[in-house]
Write a protein that holds these residues in place. Structure first.
Motif, mmCIF file in Angstrom:
data_model
loop_
_atom_site.group_PDB
_atom_site.id
_atom_site.type_symbol
_atom_site.label_atom_id
_atom_site.label_comp_id
_atom_site.label_asym_id
_atom_site.label_seq_id
_atom_site.Cartn_x
_atom_site.Cartn_y
_atom_site.Cartn_z
ATOM 1 N N GLY A 203 -61.045 -24.368 3.597
ATOM 2 C CA GLY A 203 -60.845 -25.446 2.641
ATOM 3 C C GLY A 203 -59.538 -26.172 2.809
ATOM 4 N N ARG A 204 -58.740 -25.788 3.784
ATOM 5 C CA ARG A 204 -57.466 -26.446 4.063
ATOM 6 C C ARG A 204 -57.509 -27.069 5.450
ATOM 7 N N SER B 270 -57.757 -18.349 -2.921
ATOM 8 C CA SER B 270 -57.841 -18.729 -1.518
ATOM 9 C C SER B 270 -58.864 -17.864 -0.807
#
Length: 306
Positions: free
Chosen positions: A87-88, A107
């Motif tokens: 997701g980063r 995370s």
């Protein structure tokens, strides 16, 4: 394999059966709770027992953290190129990369290759107390910026020293490295001066700290501390906690233990040290000291000399 963790330390306690394929960790004296394959672990003697460091490895895994309690500072020591934060950005880990994960973050990580890194774990109350004392600022101003695979050479160097101390079992060196790493991370909040409601004004915080330091060998009372701040005991207790992140009792107790740690480096009798730190007896010092550090004063002195 996917693994969900509220906190990387909450999976299992020391002495419990290690994960499949994992090693039983070598530990010092912390109530440390490693999650994966821990190589070495160390509890910080001058801080509450849950402030701790560990070197551990992982490979071919998927890990999810859901709003964990406490803050984590990590440095990749070996490998990491196969680790991504989902997701980063597409960046991956590498030796020397730093991750800072504040309390409450969520995370998910995908690991395709073996890596090793050192973790520094800190409960929020301890981080705020350190911030208030080290920077003489209100604990509510503490900011711990999140970072993923970042280049922070000074922080990386402090974490490398921490890893070396954990491996060698050098308690003093580990404590110094932990303090340096935490100070570097928390310095980001020093420049912020928002208007805060409640809490003690800066000059009152300084006055109370000075009063505590001057009276550690005496029986400090809540009314005495409140008088130093010019407040009622009821209002002082609430405002102190807002500014320091801990209660007056917890703060004074920790300062007594920290003074005892310093004095135990000398040759004074433990009973004399107890009275010099405001304890009523050697047995009271032993009980409180062990609760805070995991060691008795005698064991701490022997370990420090060794």
């Amino acid at each position: 394999m996917e693994r969900a963790c509220e906190d990387p330390l909450l999976a299992r306690k020391i002495g419990a059966k290690a994960p499949s394929g994992g090693d039983r960790p070598d530990t010092f004296h912390a109530a440390l709770r490693p999650a994966f394959r821990v190589r070495r672990a160390f509890g910080l003697a001058q801080r509450p027992r849950d402030a701790s460091a560990a070197i551990w490895t992982n490979a071919r895994d998927r890990v999810r953290y859901e709003r964990p309690q406490g803050h984590t500072i990590s440095l990749y020591l070996r490998g990491g190129e196969g680790t991504r934060r989902l997701g980063r950005q597409m960046a991956s880990g590498r030796p020397g990369a730093v991750c800072v994960l504040p309390q409450g973050h969520s995370s998910e990580w995908e690991i395709s290759d073996t890596f090793e890194f050192v973790h520094l774990y800190l409960p929020d109350a301890e981080a705020r107390r350190y911030f208030a004392e080290a920077f003489e600022r209100d604990a509510r101003l503490m900011v711990l910026p999140e970072a993923t695979f970042s280049d922070q050479p000074r922080l990386a160097l402090a974490m490398e020293r921490l890893a070396g101390a954990v491996r060698s079992g050098e308690s003093l060196a580990a404590e110094e490295a932990m303090g340096e790493a935490l100070g570097l991370c928390l310095s980001a909040g020093v420049g912020a001066r928002p208007c805060l409601k409640g809490g003690l004004a800066p000059h009152l915080r300084r006055r109370v700290i000075d009063h505590v330091e001057a009276g550690l060998e005496d029986a400090l009372r809540l009314d005495d501390l409140a008088d130093a701040a010019g407040l009622s005991a009821f209002h002082f207790q609430r405002m102190f906690r807002e500014s320091f992140g801990v209660s007056p009792h917890s703060y004074v107790r920790r300062r007594r233990v920290e003074r005892a740690l310093h004095l135990l480096a000398g040759a004074g009798a433990i009973a004399e040290i107890a009275f010099a730190c405001g304890f009523t007896s050697q047995s009271q010092l032993t009980r409180v000291f062990k609760a805070e550090t995991g060691l008795t004063p005698a064991c701490y002195r022997a370990a420090a000399k060794a």
